[in-house]
Design a protein around this motif. Sequence first.
Motif, short mmCIF file in Angstrom:
data_model
loop_
_atom_site.label_atom_id
_atom_site.label_comp_id
_atom_site.label_asym_id
_atom_site.label_seq_id
_atom_site.Cartn_x
_atom_site.Cartn_y
_atom_site.Cartn_z
N ASN A 3 1.17 -0.99 0.18
CA ASN A 3 0.21 0.05 0.08
C ASN A 3 0.69 1.34 0.39
O ASN A 3 0.31 2.00 0.71
CB ASN A 3 -0.88 -0.37 1.08
CG ASN A 3 -1.87 -0.65 0.89
OD1 ASN A 3 -3.06 -0.79 -0.38
ND2 ASN A 3 -2.25 -1.62 2.05
N ILE A 13 1.76 6.76 1.04
CA ILE A 13 0.98 6.37 1.75
C ILE A 13 -0.09 6.02 1.17
O ILE A 13 -0.71 7.14 1.27
CB ILE A 13 0.32 6.48 3.45
CG1 ILE A 13 2.47 6.26 4.39
CG2 ILE A 13 0.52 4.79 3.95
CD1 ILE A 13 2.85 6.67 5.39
N GLY A 14 -0.54 4.59 0.86
CA GLY A 14 -1.72 4.22 0.26
C GLY A 14 -2.99 4.62 0.92
O GLY A 14 -2.66 5.10 2.39
N HIS A 197 -3.44 0.99 11.06
CA HIS A 197 -3.23 2.15 9.41
C HIS A 197 -3.91 3.33 10.38
O HIS A 197 -5.15 2.64 10.86
CB HIS A 197 -4.73 1.68 8.82
CG HIS A 197 -4.51 0.36 8.12
ND1 HIS A 197 -5.06 0.19 6.59
CD2 HIS A 197 -3.28 -0.27 8.06
CE1 HIS A 197 -4.63 -1.32 6.53
NE2 HIS A 197 -3.27 -1.39 7.45
N ARG A 261 1.32 1.49 8.31
CA ARG A 261 1.46 0.92 7.10
C ARG A 261 0.05 1.61 5.71
O ARG A 261 0.36 1.48 4.45
CB ARG A 261 0.47 -1.04 7.12
CG ARG A 261 1.71 -2.11 6.89
CD ARG A 261 3.01 -1.74 5.97
NE ARG A 261 3.96 -2.55 6.48
CZ ARG A 261 5.00 -2.06 7.34
NH1 ARG A 261 5.25 -1.23 7.14
NH2 ARG A 261 6.39 -3.03 7.26
N GLN A 262 -0.41 2.33 6.75
CA GLN A 262 -1.57 2.72 5.73
C GLN A 262 -2.22 4.15 6.22
O GLN A 262 -2.32 4.05 7.02
CB GLN A 262 -2.72 1.43 4.95
CG GLN A 262 -3.72 2.03 3.65
CD GLN A 262 -4.20 1.44 3.51
OE1 GLN A 262 -4.02 0.08 3.66
NE2 GLN A 262 -5.26 1.60 2.64
N SER A 283 -2.18 9.20 -3.50
CA SER A 283 -2.04 7.99 -2.48
C SER A 283 -3.23 7.14 -3.30
O SER A 283 -3.23 6.54 -1.89
CB SER A 283 -2.26 9.22 -1.72
OG SER A 283 -1.26 9.90 -0.59
N GLY A 287 -5.93 -1.62 -2.27
CA GLY A 287 -5.44 -2.83 -1.58
C GLY A 287 -5.17 -4.75 -1.97
O GLY A 287 -4.80 -5.54 -2.07
#
Length: 301
Positions: A3, A13-14, A197, A261-262, A283, A287
Motif C-alpha cells: 500500500n 502511503i496508500g 492504518h 502501513r496505510q 495516494s 489493496g
Amino acid sequence: MDNVIRMGGTPRIGASIEATPAQILDKVDLAGLFPVNTRVYITDLGSDDNDRLVRAARKLQDCGYVAVPHLAARRFESWSAFESRLKAFANEAGTTEALAIAGSPDRQMGPIAASIELLESGWFDRLGFTRIGVAGHPEGSPDIPTEALDLAIRQKNAFAKQTDAEIYLVTQFGFDADSFIAWAERITAAGNTLPIHLGVAGPAKIMTLLKYAAACGVGESLNFLKKRAGAVTALATGHSPESTVRPLEAYWAFNPSGPIRQMHVFPFGGLKRTSEWLYERGSWVSGVEGFADTQPIHAEA
C-alpha cells in the motif's frame, strides 16, 4: 512495503476511505469515484437496518470496490443478531473483510461488550473472512483507561496468532503526526505486531472538523482545531490534511519496515473532494491489484 507507491521518488502511503450507507446508496455516481479494489469502510451509525447495510456492501462490491463493514459489538441486541448480520454480509453481499469495534461504552444493547468477543466467537473464520480491522486509539479514549486499551491490543495480537485472517489496527482520526508516531512506536515496543492504518481527516472546513472531533471524543485533536479556528485564514481556507500526512510519509520513508502501513481517510469534506485530493497527491492505491488508472469523476458525492 504494501500500500505504498512512489511519485517522483517521493513515497506516498496508500489509502482506504469511510462512507456512510446514505452516501453509498443514495449516490448514482459512486462507480468510478475511487480506483478499483479500493477498500471502502461502511460506517454504522446505528440508524440503518441489516437490509440497508447489506445493500450498501453489495453496491460497493458491484462497483469494483472492497466493502469493509463496521461491526460494533455493543450495538447488537443478541448473539444471533450479530451472526445474522455477518452471514448476510458474507452470503448476500459477498464480503470477506470487516472492521470489528466495540462501539460506545454507554450504549451496550445486548450481551456483547467488546470486539475481542466478536473475534473469538469464531464466526469470522467460519464464514471465510480473510481480513479484519480492529480499533486503535492514539489519543486514548475519554471513556476507557489507557491500561484497558493496552490490554485490548495485547488480546488482539494474541487472537491474530489463532486465526487465518489478517488482523490489523485502524485508528480514529487525528491531526498530530508526532503523537501518532509516538503511539505507534510505544505499542510496538510493548509487543504489538499488527500493521497500523492511521486515521486522517480529509480536506474539510475547520468548523466541520470541530463538530466531528467533539462528537468522536478526540480531545487532543479538538484542542488543535480550536487553536486553528482562531485564525481567520484557517476558517476561510479550511484544514489541509498535508500537515498530518506529510510527516507520516517522511517517517515511513526512514522506517519502511515499521508499524505504519496505510492511512485511513475520513471524508468529512465529502467523498468527491476527498477522492480528488488523494488522486492529486498520488495516494490512491488499491489493496489488491495495485494502482488503477481511472480518473476522478466530476459529480457530487
